[in-house]
Design a protein around this motif. Sequence first.
Motif, PDB file in Angstrom:
ATOM      1  N   HIS A 121      30.460  40.067  74.084  1.00  0.00           N
ATOM      2  CA  HIS A 121      31.563  39.587  73.257  1.00  0.00           C
ATOM      3  C   HIS A 121      31.789  40.579  72.112  1.00  0.00           C
ATOM      4  O   HIS A 121      31.188  40.466  71.033  1.00  0.00           O
ATOM      5  CB  HIS A 121      31.269  38.193  72.696  1.00  0.00           C
ATOM      6  CG  HIS A 121      31.166  37.133  73.756  1.00  0.00           C
ATOM      7  ND1 HIS A 121      32.237  36.751  74.538  1.00  0.00           N
ATOM      8  CD2 HIS A 121      30.110  36.393  74.173  1.00  0.00           C
ATOM      9  CE1 HIS A 121      31.860  35.813  75.380  1.00  0.00           C
ATOM     10  NE2 HIS A 121      30.575  35.585  75.190  1.00  0.00           N
ATOM     11  N   VAL A 122      32.633  41.559  72.374  1.00  0.00           N
ATOM     12  CA  VAL A 122      33.007  42.542  71.368  1.00  0.00           C
ATOM     13  C   VAL A 122      34.511  42.776  71.473  1.00  0.00           C
ATOM     14  O   VAL A 122      35.161  42.334  72.424  1.00  0.00           O
ATOM     15  CB  VAL A 122      32.252  43.876  71.564  1.00  0.00           C
ATOM     16  CG1 VAL A 122      30.752  43.694  71.392  1.00  0.00           C
ATOM     17  CG2 VAL A 122      32.571  44.488  72.928  1.00  0.00           C
ATOM     18  N   THR A 123      35.070  43.475  70.512  1.00  0.00           N
ATOM     19  CA  THR A 123      36.498  43.797  70.560  1.00  0.00           C
ATOM     20  C   THR A 123      36.776  44.763  71.713  1.00  0.00           C
ATOM     21  O   THR A 123      36.072  45.765  71.876  1.00  0.00           O
ATOM     22  CB  THR A 123      36.933  44.441  69.237  1.00  0.00           C
ATOM     23  OG1 THR A 123      36.716  43.510  68.166  1.00  0.00           O
ATOM     24  CG2 THR A 123      38.413  44.825  69.280  1.00  0.00           C
ATOM     25  N   ARG A 124      37.795  44.454  72.503  1.00  0.00           N
ATOM     26  CA  ARG A 124      38.165  45.313  73.623  1.00  0.00           C
ATOM     27  C   ARG A 124      39.247  46.300  73.178  1.00  0.00           C
ATOM     28  O   ARG A 124      40.186  45.937  72.471  1.00  0.00           O
ATOM     29  CB  ARG A 124      38.664  44.468  74.795  1.00  0.00           C
ATOM     30  CG  ARG A 124      37.620  43.467  75.315  1.00  0.00           C
ATOM     31  CD  ARG A 124      36.419  44.154  75.925  1.00  0.00           C
ATOM     32  NE  ARG A 124      35.406  43.202  76.387  1.00  0.00           N
ATOM     33  CZ  ARG A 124      34.492  43.462  77.322  1.00  0.00           C
ATOM     34  NH1 ARG A 124      34.450  44.662  77.875  1.00  0.00           N
ATOM     35  NH2 ARG A 124      33.620  42.544  77.676  1.00  0.00           N
ATOM     36  N   VAL A 125      39.089  47.540  73.626  1.00  0.00           N
ATOM     37  CA  VAL A 125      39.975  48.609  73.146  1.00  0.00           C
ATOM     38  C   VAL A 125      40.702  49.291  74.315  1.00  0.00           C
ATOM     39  O   VAL A 125      40.874  50.496  74.339  1.00  0.00           O
ATOM     40  CB  VAL A 125      39.182  49.642  72.311  1.00  0.00           C
ATOM     41  CG1 VAL A 125      38.673  48.999  71.035  1.00  0.00           C
ATOM     42  CG2 VAL A 125      38.034  50.248  73.113  1.00  0.00           C
ATOM     43  N   ARG A 126      41.136  48.487  75.292  1.00  0.00           N
ATOM     44  CA  ARG A 126      41.832  48.963  76.501  1.00  0.00           C
ATOM     45  C   ARG A 126      40.885  49.756  77.390  1.00  0.00           C
ATOM     46  O   ARG A 126      39.698  49.453  77.461  1.00  0.00           O
ATOM     47  CB  ARG A 126      43.094  49.738  76.151  1.00  0.00           C
ATOM     48  CG  ARG A 126      44.231  48.884  75.631  1.00  0.00           C
ATOM     49  CD  ARG A 126      45.603  49.500  75.872  1.00  0.00           C
ATOM     50  NE  ARG A 126      45.779  50.841  75.381  1.00  0.00           N
ATOM     51  CZ  ARG A 126      46.550  51.168  74.354  1.00  0.00           C
ATOM     52  NH1 ARG A 126      47.208  50.229  73.694  1.00  0.00           N
ATOM     53  NH2 ARG A 126      46.687  52.434  73.996  1.00  0.00           N
ATOM     54  N   ASP A 179      23.258  44.453  68.353  1.00  0.00           N
ATOM     55  CA  ASP A 179      23.958  44.064  67.124  1.00  0.00           C
ATOM     56  C   ASP A 179      24.870  45.167  66.600  1.00  0.00           C
ATOM     57  O   ASP A 179      25.780  44.899  65.813  1.00  0.00           O
ATOM     58  CB  ASP A 179      22.948  43.679  66.042  1.00  0.00           C
ATOM     59  CG  ASP A 179      22.197  42.392  66.377  1.00  0.00           C
ATOM     60  OD1 ASP A 179      22.680  41.647  67.249  1.00  0.00           O
ATOM     61  OD2 ASP A 179      21.129  42.162  65.784  1.00  0.00           O
ATOM     62  N   ALA A 180      24.646  46.401  67.055  1.00  0.00           N
ATOM     63  CA  ALA A 180      25.458  47.515  66.564  1.00  0.00           C
ATOM     64  C   ALA A 180      26.737  47.706  67.367  1.00  0.00           C
ATOM     65  O   ALA A 180      27.655  48.392  66.913  1.00  0.00           O
ATOM     66  CB  ALA A 180      24.640  48.808  66.594  1.00  0.00           C
ATOM     67  N   LEU A 181      26.820  47.113  68.545  1.00  0.00           N
ATOM     68  CA  LEU A 181      27.983  47.324  69.405  1.00  0.00           C
ATOM     69  C   LEU A 181      29.138  46.431  68.951  1.00  0.00           C
ATOM     70  O   LEU A 181      29.047  45.206  68.979  1.00  0.00           O
ATOM     71  CB  LEU A 181      27.612  46.998  70.859  1.00  0.00           C
ATOM     72  CG  LEU A 181      28.648  47.337  71.921  1.00  0.00           C
ATOM     73  CD1 LEU A 181      28.893  48.846  71.985  1.00  0.00           C
ATOM     74  CD2 LEU A 181      28.195  46.835  73.290  1.00  0.00           C
ATOM     75  N   VAL A 182      30.243  47.064  68.521  1.00  0.00           N
ATOM     76  CA  VAL A 182      31.374  46.290  68.007  1.00  0.00           C
ATOM     77  C   VAL A 182      32.634  46.440  68.854  1.00  0.00           C
ATOM     78  O   VAL A 182      33.586  45.681  68.692  1.00  0.00           O
ATOM     79  CB  VAL A 182      31.701  46.680  66.550  1.00  0.00           C
ATOM     80  CG1 VAL A 182      30.528  46.330  65.635  1.00  0.00           C
ATOM     81  CG2 VAL A 182      32.072  48.153  66.434  1.00  0.00           C
ATOM     82  N   GLY A 183      32.671  47.429  69.773  1.00  0.00           N
ATOM     83  CA  GLY A 183      33.863  47.631  70.588  1.00  0.00           C
ATOM     84  C   GLY A 183      33.517  48.261  71.920  1.00  0.00           C
ATOM     85  O   GLY A 183      32.564  49.028  72.041  1.00  0.00           O
ATOM     86  N   ALA A 184      34.317  47.922  72.954  1.00  0.00           N
ATOM     87  CA  ALA A 184      34.099  48.451  74.297  1.00  0.00           C
ATOM     88  C   ALA A 184      35.412  48.377  75.062  1.00  0.00           C
ATOM     89  O   ALA A 184      36.360  47.708  74.635  1.00  0.00           O
ATOM     90  CB  ALA A 184      33.007  47.656  75.025  1.00  0.00           C
ATOM     91  N   THR A 185      35.470  49.049  76.206  1.00  0.00           N
ATOM     92  CA  THR A 185      36.704  49.044  76.986  1.00  0.00           C
ATOM     93  C   THR A 185      36.852  47.766  77.789  1.00  0.00           C
ATOM     94  O   THR A 185      35.899  46.987  77.952  1.00  0.00           O
ATOM     95  CB  THR A 185      36.747  50.240  77.967  1.00  0.00           C
ATOM     96  OG1 THR A 185      35.860  49.983  79.064  1.00  0.00           O
ATOM     97  CG2 THR A 185      36.373  51.535  77.277  1.00  0.00           C
TER      98      THR A 185
END
Length: 254
Positions: A56-61, A40-46
């Motif tokens: 399903h998190v925001t992708r940051v390249r 639940d703490a993971l909000v972004g990944a490559t």
Amino acid sequence: MTEQDADDDTGTTVRVPEVVTRIVSLVPSLTESVAATVPDALVGATDWCSHPADLHVTRVRGTKNPDLDAIRDLRPDVVLANAEENREPDLAALRATGVAVWVTRIETLDQAFVSLERMFRHACRARPPAWLEEAREVWREPARGPRRTAVIPIWRRPWMVVGRDTFTGDVLRRLGVDNLYAGHPERYPRVPLPELAAQAPDLVVLPDEPYAFSAGDGPECFPGLRCALVSGRDLTWYGPSLVTARDRLAGALA
């Protein structure tokens, strides 16, 4: 909110909130580790973070070209990075805007176990997971049987192999396979194909990442030598896959 200081693997003091609810990971294996422990703490990944498959998190390249504005917009309590995978100028730019960045440095299995436990305790403010202790137990037993030698290509055109001080080399060493380029001054040297073949290794270990070696792409370059196709994730990732990687690698190398 109260903040606490702790040193990451590079010796850099990082100020992390006492409660962490928003984590961005810039390393695929760390992403998988966090997703398996505090999802639940993971909000972004490559874009390269492929596990778990339903992430399903925001992708940051990518790891080498992260979208720094997108990361800052996610308002992370901490960003997780790795000294080899990520570029220091990107991490410095995040720190300059007040983002807490925790950097791991992992070149052996033992370092992985210690680093991950510290990361969870100090950077994620979470209890180290059961899978981490299970992985420790899986890898505690020494390899049995005669030792073998290997070269481990990771790229072709040009050919590049695993050299000194790598997690990959240590994983194979723990399985009874000694990297013939472990003493090379470079970590990932370029070596001409004829020289690789002339080493006459017992095994040519061909992972499917970063270059996607396969039955039809790689073994044909090493006639007369035994080639072992292995999962790059099993060979290079430090995370939950360590629990099952030993058996899969041992089977592929047998």
